[in-house]
Design an enzyme around this catalytic site. Structure first.
Site, PDB file in Angstrom:
ATOM      1  N   ASP A  27       0.834  -1.211   0.000  1.00  0.00           N
ATOM      2  CA  ASP A  27       0.000   0.000   0.000  1.00  0.00           C
ATOM      3  C   ASP A  27       0.866   1.257   0.000  1.00  0.00           C
ATOM      4  OD1 ASP A  27      -2.378   1.336  -0.097  1.00  0.00           O
ATOM      5  OD2 ASP A  27      -2.867   1.075   2.029  1.00  0.00           O
ATOM      6  N   GLY A  28       0.290   2.319  -0.544  1.00  0.00           N
ATOM      7  CA  GLY A  28       0.962   3.619  -0.510  1.00  0.00           C
ATOM      8  C   GLY A  28       1.619   4.032  -1.827  1.00  0.00           C
ATOM      9  N   HIS A  44       2.726   3.010  -8.948  1.00  0.00           N
ATOM     10  CA  HIS A  44       2.534   1.575  -9.213  1.00  0.00           C
ATOM     11  C   HIS A  44       3.750   1.002  -9.944  1.00  0.00           C
ATOM     12  CE1 HIS A  44      -1.407   1.998  -7.668  1.00  0.00           C
ATOM     13  NE2 HIS A  44      -1.923   2.633  -8.708  1.00  0.00           N
ATOM     14  N   THR A  73     -10.839  -6.872  -4.926  1.00  0.00           N
ATOM     15  CA  THR A  73     -12.155  -6.829  -5.571  1.00  0.00           C
ATOM     16  C   THR A  73     -12.761  -5.422  -5.437  1.00  0.00           C
ATOM     17  OG1 THR A  73     -13.083  -7.755  -3.515  1.00  0.00           O
ATOM     18  CG2 THR A  73     -12.747  -9.289  -5.325  1.00  0.00           C
ATOM     19  N   ASN A  75     -10.901  -2.662  -5.605  1.00  0.00           N
ATOM     20  CA  ASN A  75     -10.119  -1.713  -6.411  1.00  0.00           C
ATOM     21  C   ASN A  75     -10.750  -1.419  -7.775  1.00  0.00           C
ATOM     22  OD1 ASN A  75      -6.918  -2.935  -5.143  1.00  0.00           O
ATOM     23  ND2 ASN A  75      -8.089  -1.177  -4.447  1.00  0.00           N
ATOM     24  N   ARG A 195       2.200  -4.752   6.161  1.00  0.00           N
ATOM     25  CA  ARG A 195       1.393  -3.742   5.475  1.00  0.00           C
ATOM     26  C   ARG A 195       2.146  -2.428   5.509  1.00  0.00           C
ATOM     27  NH1 ARG A 195      -4.933  -2.577   4.555  1.00  0.00           N
ATOM     28  NH2 ARG A 195      -4.570  -0.856   3.115  1.00  0.00           N
ATOM     29  N   GLU A 214       1.633 -13.082  12.409  1.00  0.00           N
ATOM     30  CA  GLU A 214       2.230 -11.907  13.052  1.00  0.00           C
ATOM     31  C   GLU A 214       2.123 -10.719  12.090  1.00  0.00           C
ATOM     32  OE1 GLU A 214       3.377 -11.715  16.138  1.00  0.00           O
ATOM     33  OE2 GLU A 214       2.827 -13.822  16.445  1.00  0.00           O
TER      34      GLU A 214
HETATM   35  C1  IPE Z   1      -5.389  -2.833  -0.313  1.00  0.00           C
HETATM   36  O1  IPE Z   1      -5.033  -1.517  -0.510  1.00  0.00           O
HETATM   37  C2  IPE Z   1      -5.429  -3.554  -1.640  1.00  0.00           C
HETATM   38  C3  IPE Z   1      -4.136  -3.766  -2.292  1.00  0.00           C
HETATM   39  C4  IPE Z   1      -2.971  -3.497  -1.766  1.00  0.00           C
HETATM   40  C5  IPE Z   1      -4.220  -4.346  -3.592  1.00  0.00           C
HETATM   41  P1  IPE Z   1      -6.147  -0.386  -0.671  1.00  0.00           P
HETATM   42  O2  IPE Z   1      -5.423   0.895  -0.824  1.00  0.00           O
HETATM   43  O3  IPE Z   1      -7.085  -0.756  -1.745  1.00  0.00           O
HETATM   44  O4  IPE Z   1      -6.907  -0.480   0.720  1.00  0.00           O
HETATM   45  P2  IPE Z   1      -7.753   0.596   1.525  1.00  0.00           P
HETATM   46  O5  IPE Z   1      -8.721   1.182   0.553  1.00  0.00           O
HETATM   47  O6  IPE Z   1      -6.788   1.604   2.033  1.00  0.00           O
HETATM   48  O7  IPE Z   1      -8.389  -0.175   2.623  1.00  0.00           O
HETATM   49  C1  IPE Z   2      -1.459   0.114  -3.442  1.00  0.00           C
HETATM   50  O1  IPE Z   2      -1.225   1.480  -3.483  1.00  0.00           O
HETATM   51  C2  IPE Z   2      -1.625  -0.486  -4.824  1.00  0.00           C
HETATM   52  C3  IPE Z   2      -2.977  -0.940  -5.133  1.00  0.00           C
HETATM   53  C4  IPE Z   2      -3.989  -0.936  -4.325  1.00  0.00           C
HETATM   54  C5  IPE Z   2      -3.195  -1.426  -6.484  1.00  0.00           C
HETATM   55  P1  IPE Z   2      -2.429   2.494  -3.527  1.00  0.00           P
HETATM   56  O2  IPE Z   2      -2.756   2.749  -4.962  1.00  0.00           O
HETATM   57  O3  IPE Z   2      -3.555   2.040  -2.694  1.00  0.00           O
HETATM   58  O4  IPE Z   2      -1.755   3.786  -2.906  1.00  0.00           O
HETATM   59  P2  IPE Z   2      -2.435   4.804  -1.910  1.00  0.00           P
HETATM   60  O5  IPE Z   2      -2.984   4.018  -0.774  1.00  0.00           O
HETATM   61  O6  IPE Z   2      -3.500   5.510  -2.688  1.00  0.00           O
HETATM   62  O7  IPE Z   2      -1.325   5.703  -1.527  1.00  0.00           O
HETATM   63 MG    MG Z   3      -4.061   2.297  -0.757  1.00  0.00          MG
END
Ligand code: IPE
Ligand code: IPE
Ligand code: MG
Length: 247
Positions: A27-28, A44, A73, A75, A195, A214
């Protein structure tokens, strides 16, 4: 194999406590890109480099299973340009990295409902599975169009069909049978879940499988998550006292 493991394992890691399975909620990416003044898709792209690098660490350090959450699902609710970019990115990466991953003994598997992803990606997924099916160095599980609740519901449906067809008796349904109907069938449960980006939630990832995993949550954005921090995460994991409800 053992010699290779010892020479490549960082000195701070205990070779007797290497996790069998590490999972990551990557994430991020979007916030990383924003911080650099770049479009989200650049995050990405950069995030993919982190995956490659960590997969190599898994192989070198003897972590047999590595699972990444690539697309949930939920996304699908993102802007179409971002969704399309991600589908193209997954396809392109599988195409460009397949030869190398195969050469390094990576076995590729997918979690999630394949039937809803674009055909061009499905074709590439099939190719990756077939090409790498007998590899043994490390199993790399990529969750695409994955949602844990949907996985559990699908498992229930399949089991119900078996019961209805008189191929299974309700008393035979136990935890061990149930896990065989999940996308992770045959994989050990994750020992460690990472995470990135500081969110303290599971976002519908591996709800069943994470029962005793963990957790390592870091504020680092996924594209910045380095091999060094991965090593730190494993070192932290090795310090944990896993009681599994016992004393
Ligand atoms: C979780 O990240 C899904 C993936 C890493 C593919 P999200 O960015 O979609 O999750 P939320 O919306 O912060 O819960
Ligand atoms: C995780 O990064 C990748 C996917 C969910 C595909 P994000 O796209 O959720 O990045 P943030 O959370 O918006 O920073
Ligand atoms: Mg995210």
């Amino acid at each position: 194999m053992a010699t290779q493991l010892i020479t490549k394992l960082p000195a701070i890691l205990d070779p007797t406590k290497i996790p069998q399975h590490v999972a990551a909620i990557m994430d991020g990416n979007g916030r990383w890109a924003k911080k650099q003044g770049l479009p989200r898709i650049a995050g990405h792209q950069q995030g993919a480099q982190t995956v490659k690098s960590l997969l190599r660490c898994c192989k070198d350090w003897g972590i047999a299973n590595f699972t990444v959450f690539a697309f949930s699902t939920e996304n699908w609710g993102r802007p179409a340009v971002e969704v399309n970019f991600l589908m193209q990115l997954f396809t392109g990466l599988l195409a460009s990295e397949l030869v190398q991953m195969h050469a390094e003994g990576v076995r590729i598997r997918f979690l999630g409902d394949r039937s809803q992803v674009p055909i061009f990606l499905q074709t590439m997924m099939d190719k990756a599975i077939i090409t790498t099916a007998s590899n043994q160095a490390v199993t790399f599980n990529i969750a695409i169009n994955y949602g844990s609740r949907s996985e559990i519901v699908n498992a229930c449906r399949s089991i119900a069909q078996k019961v209805q067809a008189n191929q299974l008796e309700p008393y035979q349904i136990d935890e061990s049978l149930f896990t065989q109907y999940l996308d992770t069938c045959g994989l050990p449960d994750p020992d460690l879940l990472i995470r990135t980006s500081g969110e303290q939630r599971l976002s519908n990832f591996l709800l069943w499988q994470l029962a005793y995993t963990e957790l390592y949550i870091t504020n680092t954005y996924w594209p910045d998550f380095s091999n060094d921090e991965f090593m730190q995460a494993i070192a932290v994991y090795q310090q944990r006292d896993r009681r599994f409800g016992k004393v």
